[in-house]
Enzyme design. Structure first.
Site, PDB file in Angstrom:
ATOM      1  N   ARG A 233       0.739  -1.040  -0.056  1.00 15.48           N
ATOM      2  CA  ARG A 233       0.124   0.128  -0.057  1.00 15.48           C
ATOM      3  C   ARG A 233       0.971   0.850  -0.016  1.00 15.48           C
ATOM      4  NH1 ARG A 233      -3.178  -2.893  -1.502  1.00 15.48           N
ATOM      5  NH2 ARG A 233      -5.416  -3.509  -0.712  1.00 15.48           N
ATOM      6  N   GLU A 262      -5.396   7.249  -4.597  1.00 17.69           N
ATOM      7  CA  GLU A 262      -5.452   6.443  -5.816  1.00 17.69           C
ATOM      8  C   GLU A 262      -6.707   6.700  -6.306  1.00 17.69           C
ATOM      9  OE1 GLU A 262      -2.314   3.006  -5.395  1.00 17.69           O
ATOM     10  OE2 GLU A 262      -4.111   2.358  -4.791  1.00 17.69           O
ATOM     11  N   HIS A 285      -1.448   0.333  -9.905  1.00 21.02           N
ATOM     12  CA  HIS A 285      -2.075  -0.605  -8.717  1.00 21.02           C
ATOM     13  C   HIS A 285      -2.706  -1.830  -9.664  1.00 21.02           C
ATOM     14  CE1 HIS A 285      -4.111  -0.821  -4.766  1.00 21.02           C
ATOM     15  NE2 HIS A 285      -3.886  -1.815  -5.126  1.00 21.02           N
TER      16      HIS A 285
END
Length: 314
Positions: A233, A262, A285
């Site tokens: 993360r 994000e 991601h």
């Protein structure tokens, strides 16, 4: 039972939702759902299916028919768990759906950084190879993984899978003690391992103990050629400090698959630095997005529905 899927687009258009349809009478699918659309779309629903759409206390209290929230991800930080418990609403998530996918992505980043791929690609693009006095370029010092020390934070399914792949390349693997619980963990502390790490790979959750885990002090103890990879993360590393170390050649390479916010609509220093001659990789991601992993999310969610319905019917 009526179920509403709020953000199907986050799963892609090539997944088969049939396993979920099997367990509900009516499945309403929305590709994306804005905050001001949530209440209208969930009104009358017994089951809410969400990946990242926020289901907060105000929304929960406005939905008297809601009985189950299925999170199509591992993290449940987008659901007010206390409000759900107060209302007697069950929350179910999924885990271990993307182990192979994320481990593969991590090794891709490791191999690319070790080969200084971002730097050599830029050299070829800019004509350096074409102008070379001999057959190859030797401008950037690469790293052979065999015999090197891979330190992993997080010994769950992901960390263990990355360890197996690292060992297949001949690496020596160490797992660090759980951050914040070193006194009760037989494994060596991360602090004691950092100075000998050739590659540091993060596969731990973002908690108060891991926020800013790899900051200026930690980076200062690492080898100048060390590679830092974050497929966990954003926020576990201090991105500004890591970028500074990379620019100052106090870090051999940096790769991240997540950022603190994000999508990064307001930008981020690592994104701005991508045009610089740095051994830097930022992926959006997407370590988890193989078709197999995304379908596994659906299948595990169907398993959660089956289990819940069995409990409901006694």
């Amino acid at each position: 039972m009526k179920a509403v899927l709020l953000d199907a687009a986050s799963l892609g258009d090539d997944v088969d939702l049939a396993p979920i349809r099997t367990f509900v009478d009516d499945l309403v699918i929305h590709q994306l759902t804005a905050m001001d659309e949530r209440l209208d779309r969930l009104e009358g629903a017994n089951i809410a299916l969400t990946n990242k759409v926020v289901i907060d206390a105000e929304l929960i209290d406005a939905l008297p028919d809601l009985k189950l929230i299925c999170v199509l991800a591992t993290g449940t930080n987008n659901v007010d768990m206390a409000a759900a418990e107060r209302r007697g609403i069950i929350v179910r998530n999924v885990s271990a759906y993307g182990t192979a996918s994320v481990a593969q992505h991590t090794l891709m980043l490791m191999l690319a950084l070790a080969a200084r791929l971002p730097l050599y690609q830029a050299d070829v693009r800019d004509g350096a190879w074409q102008r070379s006095d001999f057959f190859c370029l030797l401008d950037h010092r690469t790293l052979q993984l065999a015999g090197k020390h891979l330190v992993i934070v997080g010994r769950g399914e992901l960390g263990s899978a990355v360890a197996r792949l690292g060992e297949a390349f001949g690496m020596r693997v160490s797992f660090a003690a759980r951050p914040g619980n070193e006194a009760n963990d037989a494994r060596p502390s991360l602090t004691s391992l950092l100075g000998d790490a050739d590659v540091l790979s993060l596969h731990c959750p973002l908690t108060e103990a891991t926020r800013g885990l790899i900051g200026r002090e930690a980076l200062a103890t690492m080898k100048r050629d060390a590679l830092l990879i974050n497929c966990a993360r954003g926020g576990i590393i201090d991105e500004d400090a890591a970028l500074a170390a990379l620019r100052d050649r106090r870090l051999g390479g940096l790769a991240v698959d997540s950022l603190p916010v994000e999508p990064p609509r307001e930008g981020h220093p690592l994104l701005d630095a991508l045009h610089e001659p740095l051994n830097l990789i930022v992926t959006p991601h997407n370590a988890w997005i193989t078709p197999e992993a995304r379908q596994r999310v659906v299948d595990l969610t169907a398993d959660n529905l089956r289990a819940w319905l069995t409990e409901e019917r006694g």
